[in-house]
Enzyme design. Structure first.
Site, mmCIF file in Angstrom:
data_model
loop_
_atom_site.group_PDB
_atom_site.id
_atom_site.type_symbol
_atom_site.label_atom_id
_atom_site.label_comp_id
_atom_site.label_asym_id
_atom_site.label_seq_id
_atom_site.Cartn_x
_atom_site.Cartn_y
_atom_site.Cartn_z
ATOM 1 C CG ASN A 14 -1.754 1.209 1.380
ATOM 2 O OD1 ASN A 14 -1.888 1.986 0.436
ATOM 3 N ND2 ASN A 14 -2.342 1.404 2.564
ATOM 4 C CD1 TRP A 15 3.984 1.241 -2.681
ATOM 5 C CD2 TRP A 15 3.836 2.252 -4.682
ATOM 6 N NE1 TRP A 15 4.858 0.609 -3.539
ATOM 7 C CE2 TRP A 15 4.787 1.214 -4.772
ATOM 8 C CE3 TRP A 15 3.568 3.020 -5.822
ATOM 9 C CZ2 TRP A 15 5.472 0.923 -5.951
ATOM 10 C CZ3 TRP A 15 4.251 2.728 -6.995
ATOM 11 C CH2 TRP A 15 5.190 1.698 -7.062
ATOM 12 C CE LYS A 16 -0.230 3.457 4.626
ATOM 13 N NZ LYS A 16 -0.085 3.607 6.059
ATOM 14 C CG HIS A 98 -5.975 2.376 5.206
ATOM 15 N ND1 HIS A 98 -5.456 3.317 6.055
ATOM 16 C CD2 HIS A 98 -5.043 1.402 5.088
ATOM 17 C CE1 HIS A 98 -4.246 2.919 6.427
ATOM 18 N NE2 HIS A 98 -3.972 1.760 5.858
ATOM 19 C CD GLU A 155 -3.924 -2.025 7.894
ATOM 20 O OE1 GLU A 155 -2.752 -2.240 7.577
ATOM 21 O OE2 GLU A 155 -4.553 -1.014 7.535
ATOM 22 N N GLY A 216 2.500 -1.033 4.463
ATOM 23 C CA GLY A 216 2.630 0.365 4.061
ATOM 24 C C GLY A 216 4.091 0.743 3.905
ATOM 25 N N GLY A 217 4.665 1.305 4.967
ATOM 26 C CA GLY A 217 6.037 1.819 4.943
ATOM 27 C C GLY A 217 7.046 0.891 4.276
HETATM 28 P P1 PGA Z 1 2.463 0.404 7.799
HETATM 29 O O1 PGA Z 1 1.045 0.678 7.109
HETATM 30 O O2 PGA Z 1 2.938 -0.906 7.279
HETATM 31 O O3 PGA Z 1 3.334 1.561 7.392
HETATM 32 O O4 PGA Z 1 2.223 0.366 9.275
HETATM 33 C C1 PGA Z 1 0.101 -0.334 6.988
HETATM 34 C C2 PGA Z 1 -1.163 0.267 6.473
HETATM 35 O O5 PGA Z 1 -1.472 1.400 6.848
HETATM 36 O O6 PGA Z 1 -1.881 -0.359 5.667
#
Ligand code: PGA
Length: 228
Positions: A14-16, A98, A155, A216-217
């Protein structure tokens, strides 16, 4: 349409709201050069403006997803992206609900349920993100006949890297996932998300009841992502 292959673990990047066209091309060049795990199905949830740039070729071992989807169909909805707009882009998955959208855009479980319906209508597999508090209310809102079409990403908000990154002990994660299975049924694949990285990913991915991870990160770096 169900795109999920139950014989593999699903890893969703998930690149956001990150990356330019050039950065996404660099990411792909690096990702393609990696030795990938054949027991994993990779999904890249790129932001909409990059979907054309990151199109997989026949030799690639990832598919595409979007990070959100409009509850509306195609039409006069300024700024929205409808399922019908995505035809031809090879998108298979849609994240909905999300925690960042619930927090910053005030999305409710009722709205998320409409997005689930829109995704199913567009033949996308919805990945419904939820924290512990949303399990029951989200189940109340999503019509039961759609439960066999979705994936869930558990999450815990405090575990998301940008919200503090405090991981739950795996026992807690498994308890909550067992509860999600009680509510939605054992057949619903449940992913885990929140600060998953190359150091801790195995703890989650080796669990039978965890179908994969939403990342994400650690997905922003192609090499790190491929090492999960
Ligand atoms: P993160 O994000 O791996 O940076 O904690 C996960 C997400 O928000 O889907």
């Amino acid at each position: 349409m169900q795109h999920f292959d139950r014989s593999k673990k699903l890893l969703i990047a998930n690149w956001k709201a990150n990356k330019t066209v050039t950065e996404s091309q660099e990411w792909l060049d690096t990702f393609r050069a990696q030795q990938l795990n054949t027991a994993v199905q990779y999904v890249l949830c790129a932001p909409y403006h990059l979907l054309s740039t990151v199109q997989p070729t026949r030799n690639d071992s990832y598919v595409l997803g979007v990070q959100d989807l409009s509850q509306f169909g195609a039409g006069a909805y300024t700024g929205e992206i409808a399922g019908a707009n995505l035809v031809g882009l090879g998108v298979q998955y849609a994240l909905v609900g999300h925690s960042e959208r619930r927090k910053y855009l005030h999305e409710t479980s009722a709205l998320v349920a409409l997005k689930v319906e829109a995704a199913v209508q567009a033949e996308l597999t919805p990945v419904v993100c939820m924290d512990r508090e949303q399990i029951e209310e989200q189940a109340d809102q999503i019509p039961q006949h759609l439960w066999n079409k979705l994936l869930i990403a558990y999450e815990p908000v405090h575990a998301i890297s940008t919200f503090g990154g405090q991981e739950d002990p795996i026992e807690t994660t498994l308890e909550v996932i067992a509860h999600i299975h009680e509510v939605f049924g054992n057949e619903v694949p449940v992913l885990y998300g929140g600060s998953v990285n190359s150091e801790n990913s195995l703890v989650y991915l080796q669990q039978e009841t965890i179908a994969g991870a939403l990342v994400g990160g650690a997905s922003l770096d192609a090499e790190k992502f491929s090492q999960l």
